[in-house]
Design an enzyme around this catalytic site. Structure first.
Site, mmCIF file in Angstrom:
data_model
loop_
_atom_site.group_PDB
_atom_site.id
_atom_site.type_symbol
_atom_site.label_atom_id
_atom_site.label_comp_id
_atom_site.label_asym_id
_atom_site.label_seq_id
_atom_site.Cartn_x
_atom_site.Cartn_y
_atom_site.Cartn_z
ATOM 1 N N GLU A 226 0.877 -1.171 0.000
ATOM 2 C CA GLU A 226 0.000 0.000 0.000
ATOM 3 C C GLU A 226 0.911 1.217 0.000
ATOM 4 O OE1 GLU A 226 -2.835 2.443 3.043
ATOM 5 O OE2 GLU A 226 -2.960 0.263 3.161
ATOM 6 N N CYS A 263 -4.258 7.197 5.500
ATOM 7 C CA CYS A 263 -4.077 6.784 4.106
ATOM 8 C C CYS A 263 -5.304 7.084 3.266
ATOM 9 C CB CYS A 263 -3.722 5.302 4.031
ATOM 10 S SG CYS A 263 -4.903 4.226 4.876
#
Length: 483
Positions: A226, A263
């Protein structure tokens, strides 16, 4: 179970030995290991929160909630593996009359082997030593070696001690879990032949470097990274007309949450041209405080990112200032405004992630221009659409689903539920794979399919035996059978 007494080679050898034991363990046994770790973390939560707050400045309330999320994840994966469908057991009986004749085939998912996990900076519990990558790998029988994040080393070491003690007390094999630290050790970990997959949460440059290492090995391995996400938000004219003040307040709360270090922070907000929404967002943001950032390096980078946006002609500062010392005084919110035409002209500068409490309002003139600029947005974890119930949003929703793994209708993306249906992942650079790193199906990353043809029952996993002794869901001769 740490590097205090063992070299990396010794740790990976121990993980390889443990892999045979953990793969052979029953789902109930592995669930017991996960629950034991969750109980141990909960029992030591106060101590862990104190250490984490000293290292990250995230505050006790946020960190306390994150410990609960972390132990909740562990217990979720315990339920996932005992429910049984995660193993995807499939049986097709032999059919000599088929064209061509069909043998007896039985397919199952098996653990991939020892896994390397790289901790994240912004979630020192939920995406760190005992976070989702570790929990999902252990759940399916994969030993884990965690590379600690430099931003919270003391917390990583103490968490690892608690995890190791919990596993040991529950009867897990030695070598099932370990912690290492240091950039060079992390690089060597990815390249070690014993490691069969990597989980990573971090920056695009760091993640891409490790991804390239993983895929350039003599035996390339999966890299589940990620890396970065802009999380675009689209607001229609009708939505603004109906509830602009509410939307401004929601946006201000979302992009500043946790000093903008989530995020899923909404970094791009597309709005119709010619509205007063920018002023409303500025008003809603004015009382949001400057907050300490996770590390000095992150705090130093934040003003640099702000100045990059501000240097583009045609980009205005709606609220806040780019001239700030985020190291000494914390990161203060900044809102920018520009046009979709400017983004199309300067995507290399304006479609970059700035880690911190900032967002860019982008005015579009019509649906064609909106579609054109959305086509330039890199892959993201989330995309959000605010519209009114009577609007035709089918085409827009379809476009957003092409650039993000989770599409929200109303609400804000900062918040990731940990459940069966969650998808936390999107097209590159959001992630490097098709799988989620949050939720029940995260276990799929650390498994590989194996089919057995005309196999004697004695060598089959219990899930593939005719009498289904585990009582789990299976697909038999094309039909889903539930226990």
């Amino acid at each position: 179970m740490t590097t205090a007494t063992l070299s990396l080679t010794e740790l990976t050898a121990a993980a390889t030995a443990a892999a045979k034991i953990s793969a052979a363990a029953s789902d109930a046994e592995r669930a017991g290991w996960l629950n034991a770790v969750a109980d141990a973390l909960d029992a030591n939560a106060a101590e862990l929160v104190d250490i984490a707050d000293a290292e990250t400045s995230l505050g006790a309330p946020r960190l306390t909630g994150e410990v609960a999320r972390t132990t909740g994840q562990l217990r979720l994966f315990a339920r996932v593996i005992t429910e049984g469908s995660y193993i995807e057991a499939i049986i097709d009986h032999a059919d000599p009359a088929a064209t061509p004749p069909r043998p007896d085939l039985r397919r199952i998912l098996k653990p991939i082997g020892p896994v390397a996990v790289f901790s994240a900076s912004n979630f020192p519990f939920a995406f760190s030593v005992a976070g989702g990558d570790t929990a999902s790998a252990l759940a399916v029988g994969c030993p884990v070696i965690v590379k600690a994040h430099s931003g919270h080393l003391r917390l990583s070491e103490r968490t690892a001690e608690i995890v190791a003690e919990g596993l040991r007390g529950a009867g897990a094999p030695d070598g099932l879990f370990a912690l290492v630290s240091g950039r060079e050790v992390g690089t060597a970990l990815v390249q070690d032949p014993a490691i069969k997959a990597v989980g990573f949460t971090g920056s695009i440059p760091g993640g891409r470097a490790l991804f390239d290492l993983a895929t350039s090995r003599p035996d390339p391995i999966p890299f589940y990274g990620e890396l970065g996400s802009l999380n675009p938000v689209v607001i229609t004219a009708a939505a603004l007309q109906a509830r602009s003040a509410e939307l401004a307040a929601g946006l201000a709360g979302s992009y500043t949450l946790g000093a903008g270090q989530f995020c899923t922070k909404p970094g791009l907000v597309f709005i119709p041209a010619g509205t007063q929404f920018a002023k409303e967002v500025a008003e809603a943001s004015k009382d949001k405080p400057a907050l300490g950032m996770l590390t000095t390096r992150i705090a130093e980078a934040y003003p640099d990112g702000l100045r990059t946006f501000a240097s583009v002609e045609g980009v205005d500062i709606v609220s806040g200032s780019v001239d700030q010392d985020a190291v000494a005084n914390g990161a203060a919110p900044v809102v920018f405004s520009t046009s979709a035409a400017k983004v199309l002209e300067r995507p290399e500068q304006l479609l970059e992630e700035c880690f911190g409490p900032t967002t860019i309002l982008i005015e579009y003139t019509d649906q064609d221009q909106l579609a054109a600029v959305l086509a330039k947005v890199p892959g993201s974890l989330t995309a959000t659409l605010h519209a009114q119930p009577d609007e035709d949003i089918a085409d827009l929703a379809e476009q957003l689903s092409g650039l993000a793994g989770r599409v929200l209708f109303e609400g804000w993306p900062t918040g990731v539920a940990v459940n069966w249906a969650q998808q936390h992942g999107g097209p590159y650079p959001a992630t490097t794979s098709l799988f989620t790193s949050v939720g029940a199906t995260a276990v799929r990353r650390f498994q590989r399919p194996v089919a057995y043809q005309d196999a004697p029952e004695a060598v089959l996993h219990p899930a593939l035996r005719e009498d289904n002794p585990l009582g789990i869901p299976r697909r038999v001769d094309g039909e889903l059978q539930l226990p």
